[in-house]
Design an enzyme around this catalytic site. Structure first.
Site, PDB file in Angstrom:
ATOM      1  N   LYS A 282       0.853  -1.185   0.000  1.00  0.00           N
ATOM      2  CA  LYS A 282       0.000   0.000   0.000  1.00  0.00           C
ATOM      3  C   LYS A 282       0.895   1.244   0.000  1.00  0.00           C
ATOM      4  O   LYS A 282       1.848   1.316   0.775  1.00  0.00           O
ATOM      5  CB  LYS A 282      -0.908  -0.030   1.237  1.00  0.00           C
ATOM      6  N   GLU A 366     -20.157  -5.222   8.693  1.00  0.00           N
ATOM      7  CA  GLU A 366     -21.075  -4.467   9.550  1.00  0.00           C
ATOM      8  C   GLU A 366     -22.109  -5.379  10.188  1.00  0.00           C
ATOM      9  O   GLU A 366     -22.522  -5.182  11.337  1.00  0.00           O
ATOM     10  CB  GLU A 366     -21.757  -3.372   8.740  1.00  0.00           C
ATOM     11  N   ARG A 394     -25.935  -1.789   5.687  1.00  0.00           N
ATOM     12  CA  ARG A 394     -25.606  -3.189   5.493  1.00  0.00           C
ATOM     13  C   ARG A 394     -26.176  -4.097   6.584  1.00  0.00           C
ATOM     14  O   ARG A 394     -26.235  -5.304   6.418  1.00  0.00           O
ATOM     15  CB  ARG A 394     -24.081  -3.363   5.556  1.00  0.00           C
TER      16      ARG A 394
HETATM   17  N1  HTL Z   1     -17.474  -0.724   4.952  1.00  0.00           N
HETATM   18  C1  HTL Z   1     -17.936  -0.999   3.718  1.00  0.00           C
HETATM   19  C2  HTL Z   1     -19.072  -1.959   3.551  1.00  0.00           C
HETATM   20  N2  HTL Z   1     -17.415  -0.442   2.638  1.00  0.00           N
HETATM   21  C3  HTL Z   1     -16.389   0.428   2.764  1.00  0.00           C
HETATM   22  N3  HTL Z   1     -15.925   0.989   1.646  1.00  0.00           N
HETATM   23  C4  HTL Z   1     -15.853   0.739   4.022  1.00  0.00           C
HETATM   24  C5  HTL Z   1     -16.443   0.138   5.100  1.00  0.00           C
HETATM   25  C6  HTL Z   1     -14.762   1.763   4.227  1.00  0.00           C
HETATM   26  N4  HTL Z   1     -13.527   1.433   3.488  1.00  0.00           N
HETATM   27  C7  HTL Z   1     -13.107   2.081   2.336  1.00  0.00           C
HETATM   28  S1  HTL Z   1     -11.659   1.423   1.773  1.00  0.00           S
HETATM   29  C8  HTL Z   1     -11.567   0.309   3.046  1.00  0.00           C
HETATM   30  C9  HTL Z   1     -12.659   0.453   3.914  1.00  0.00           C
HETATM   31  C10 HTL Z   1     -12.842  -0.333   5.129  1.00  0.00           C
HETATM   32  C11 HTL Z   1     -10.417  -0.656   3.155  1.00  0.00           C
HETATM   33  C12 HTL Z   1     -10.435  -1.679   2.071  1.00  0.00           C
HETATM   34  O1  HTL Z   1      -9.363  -2.562   2.241  1.00  0.00           O
HETATM   35  P1  HTL Z   1      -8.850  -3.409   1.017  1.00  0.00           P
HETATM   36  O2  HTL Z   1      -8.208  -2.322   0.035  1.00  0.00           O
HETATM   37  O3  HTL Z   1      -7.803  -4.323   1.505  1.00  0.00           O
HETATM   38  O4  HTL Z   1      -9.980  -4.007   0.303  1.00  0.00           O
HETATM   39  P2  HTL Z   1      -6.882  -1.424   0.255  1.00  0.00           P
HETATM   40  O5  HTL Z   1      -7.317  -0.115   0.785  1.00  0.00           O
HETATM   41  O6  HTL Z   1      -6.296  -1.285  -1.103  1.00  0.00           O
HETATM   42  O7  HTL Z   1      -5.966  -2.157   1.158  1.00  0.00           O
HETATM   43  C13 HTL Z   1     -13.741   3.174   1.651  1.00  0.00           C
HETATM   44  O8  HTL Z   1     -14.803   3.628   1.986  1.00  0.00           O
HETATM   45  C14 HTL Z   1     -13.076   3.803   0.477  1.00  0.00           C
END
Ligand code: HTL
Ligand code: MG
Length: 621
Positions: A282, A366, A394
């Site tokens: 990242k 969630e 959700r």
């Molecule tokens: N809960 C839900 C259902 N959707 C989102 N988007 C979130 C919370 C908040 N959220 C993000 S990005 C992210 C979260 C928790 C992390 C995703 O991790 P992943 O990707 O490993 O999939 P990475 O960032 O590249 O490591 C946003 O709202 C943008």
């Protein structure tokens, strides 16, 4: 000097380049992403980490005929630049500009509209089923992060994908991070895969550098065509993907673009589902972001050369909540905080350090957060779920079925309620009242400031039963102390007048501003949306010619709706009700203040309505 990106208007232009230029394309993409995000608006670290895999996917696939799906969509900036949106890339997340996520209506290359996590795999499955039903043969590649794979939807979709065996490629983009450190047993398992892979590779290849596991894997790919079990896999017996009958390849270096091109071109046409596990960093390519991916997930304005950020005020609503909860948990050993992967955003960083044994991050799940709260309550605890309004959507059934039926004392600290700004339609917190208002046993409160938030938290604990306390994104003055708030009581900030305004949280500020110089207008802090303060409402309705409800929520099902229902039930006639709230359509991204103005719920809009209602007032403030 023209750059390579100058030559790329569409993925076809990328495909025309020789493979040895791809590294340079990645370099240029990173520069553009960093430049635009340094303006203080964007998901920087995730997008930097996904550059090579996006370039490789577009180099091999033929979008938009072939479909490339992104989970959440916050990592897809390189995809936007490569698919004809480079000229508008600087407008990302700004009003009228590109969305920060993928969006079907924005580009034919955006296969799904997204913003919430864990939806891509079920979408990909449905698309594959549809493709096959229509006898078509395009290819589907779906990118999902390790964080998003913690969500039940993603896991349930994998279960079906392994069962249905559609032809598709899943690219698991594993950077060990959600917004904060990723959690869960699957995540832990993926760490062991990486370590074992490292050792195996070192053993097998001996003299080679550890970073190049390309050729042994290449040989194995040939075997894979004949045998689904032919892959070298450091943990083949236990591999959960393989156990679900999904071909597993990896882990491989997600920043070796040529290796990725090779692998994707081999895997994309295999029969059945294949999961390619790529390991990425990242923040890749920006030393300070690599070193601190949490801070650089979505940074404010910064200097790209030094990584210096303008200091952020810590007097947010989230901070006020976290600080209050720390204090309450010191007094009450039953308090237990739950976050669905939003420790930073929900203001729970310090809480997690002060009370580590009464804190859990359940991942991007969630539903699990809410029902874990139910279980904790059944075990005698007082769980507090810190959750954004948009993500609580959700878990509506969990609130109803697992918490409310038995009137369990679970508190929901509903953050980012109302329009949120740059994240746009997927993230606005504008449905919680209509989703929750009909749920028996549940109270819904909306504080006007941090002081009231503290009083409501304390009151909710004392009361028992489920309570949702909703507050907006942004700042509020820090407070201390614990006001006593009579449960369900509204507050007359000004006595009811010829016209009386009912508002809460952000719109209360607007109303105060709108009538600052106008004596004679009543103002109610309608701080409980459920139960309503019927006595106060009846008093105001009898005294006033017009009641104006202003809320940062859909008009359908919000406070205005609740007041209309109550007035009908109370059979109070003769008083006109004006409901100001969000219209019956989805609102895109933009500055919150501008969106509020357009929706007609800000101070100026209230002023205009006062004039329309016959109050003698100069319209402009
Ligand atoms: N809960 C839900 C259902 N959707 C989102 N988007 C979130 C919370 C908040 N959220 C993000 S990005 C992210 C979260 C928790 C992390 C995703 O991790 P992943 O990707 O490993 O999939 P990475 O960032 O590249 O490591 C946003 O709202 C943008
Ligand atoms: Mg991740």
């Amino acid at each position: 000097m023209p750059t390579l990106l100058d030559q790329i208007q569409q993925p076809a232009d990328l495909k025309a380049l020789p493979e040895d230029l791809l590294n340079h394309v990645c370099l240029e993409l990173r520069q553009e992403i960093i430049r635009v995000c340094s303006e203080g608006n964007g998901h920087l670290a995730s997008s930097l980490g996904a550059v090579e895999l996006i370039v490789a996917l577009h180099y091999v696939l033929n979008s938009p005929i072939d479909k490339v799906l992104f989970d959440v969509g916050h990592q897809a900036y390189a995809h936007k630049i490569l698919t004809g949106r480079r000229d508008r890339f600087a407008t990302i997340r700004k009003e009228g500009g590109l969305s920060g996520f993928t969006k079907v209506s924005e580009s034919p290359h955006d296969a799904i509209t997204v913003g919430h996590a864990s939806t891509s795999l079920a979408n990909a499955l449905g698309m594959a089923l549809g493709r096959d039903a229509l006898g078509q043969s395009y290819r589907i590649a779906s990118v999902i992060g390790d964080g998003s794979l913690t969500g039940g939807m993603a896991l349930a979709a994998l279960n079906q994908i392994g069962f249905q065996q559609p032809n598709m490629l899943i690219v698991l983009n594993d950077n060990e991070m959600s917004i904060s450190e990723n959690v869960g047993a699957l995540n832990r398992y993926m760490r062991t895969l990486q370590v074992q892979r490292w050792f195996q590779d070192a053993e097998d290849v001996g003299k080679r550098a550890v970073s190049s596991f390309s050729r042994p894997l290449a040989q194995l790919l040939t075997r894979a065509k004949t045998s689904a079990r032919g892959f070298l896999d450091p943990a083949s017996v236990n591999n959960p993907f393989r156990a679900m009958n999904i071909r597993y390849v990896g882990p491989v270096d997600g920043h070796d673009v040529r290796e990725l091109v090779y692998l994707i071109s081999k895997l994309i046409d295999l029969e059945g589902p294949t999961l390619l596990h790529v390991v990425t960093k990242k923040g890749k390519g920006l030393a300070y972001a690599e070193a601190n991916p949490v801070q650089w997930h979505s940074p404010p304005k910064f200097d790209p050369d030094t990584g210096k950020v303008s200091p952020k005020a810590s007097n947010s609503w989230s901070h006020a909540f976290g600080e209050a909860l720390i204090e309450l948990a010191l007094q009450d050993p039953r308090i237990y905080a739950i976050t669905p992967a939003m420790r930073e955003g929900s203001g729970l960083v310090r809480y997690s350090q002060v009370h580590p044994h009464r804190y859990i991050d359940v991942g991007i799940a969630e539903d699990v957060a809410v029902t874990t709260g139910a279980g904790l309550a059944l075990a005698g605890m007082r769980p507090v779920v810190g959750i954004y309004s948009t993500f609580l959507q959700r878990a509506t059934d969990q609130v109803i079925h697992d918490v409310a039926i038995e009137n369990l004392p679970v508190i929901f600290a509903v953050d980012r309620a109302g329009l949120v700004g740059a994240d746009g339609a997927t993230h606005h917190g504008v449905f919680d009242l209509s989703l929750l208002r009909s749920v028996p046993n549940l109270s819904i409160a909306a504080p006007k400031d941090a002081f009231e938030l503290r009083g409501m938290l304390k009151g909710a604990l004392a009361r028992g039963g489920p309570v949702a306390i909703r507050y907006p994104r942004g700042n509020t003055a820090p407070a201390s102390g614990w006001p006593e708030i009579t449960w369900g009581s509204w507050e007359f900030l000004r006595p009811a007048g010829e016209i009386t305004i009912l508002a809460f949280s952000k719109t209360l500020e607007y109303a105060e501003k709108a009538i600052a110089d106008l004596p004679g207008i009543g103002l109610i802090n309608a701080r409980f949306i459920k139960p309503l303060d019927l006595e106060a409402l009846a008093a105001a309705a009898r005294r006033s010619r017009v009641l104006i409800v202003v809320e940062d929520h859909q008009r359908a099902g919000g406070l205005g709706g609740a007041v209309a229902e109550a007035l009908a039930d109370l059979a109070i006639g003769g008083c006109r009700l004006v409901r100001l709230g969000l219209p019956d359509r989805f609102i895109d991204h933009g500055e919150v203040s501008s969106l509020h103005a357009q929706a007609g719920i800000d101070a100026q809009a209230i002023r205009t309505v006062l004039a329309e209602c016959g109050f003698p007032v100069p319209v402009d403030i």
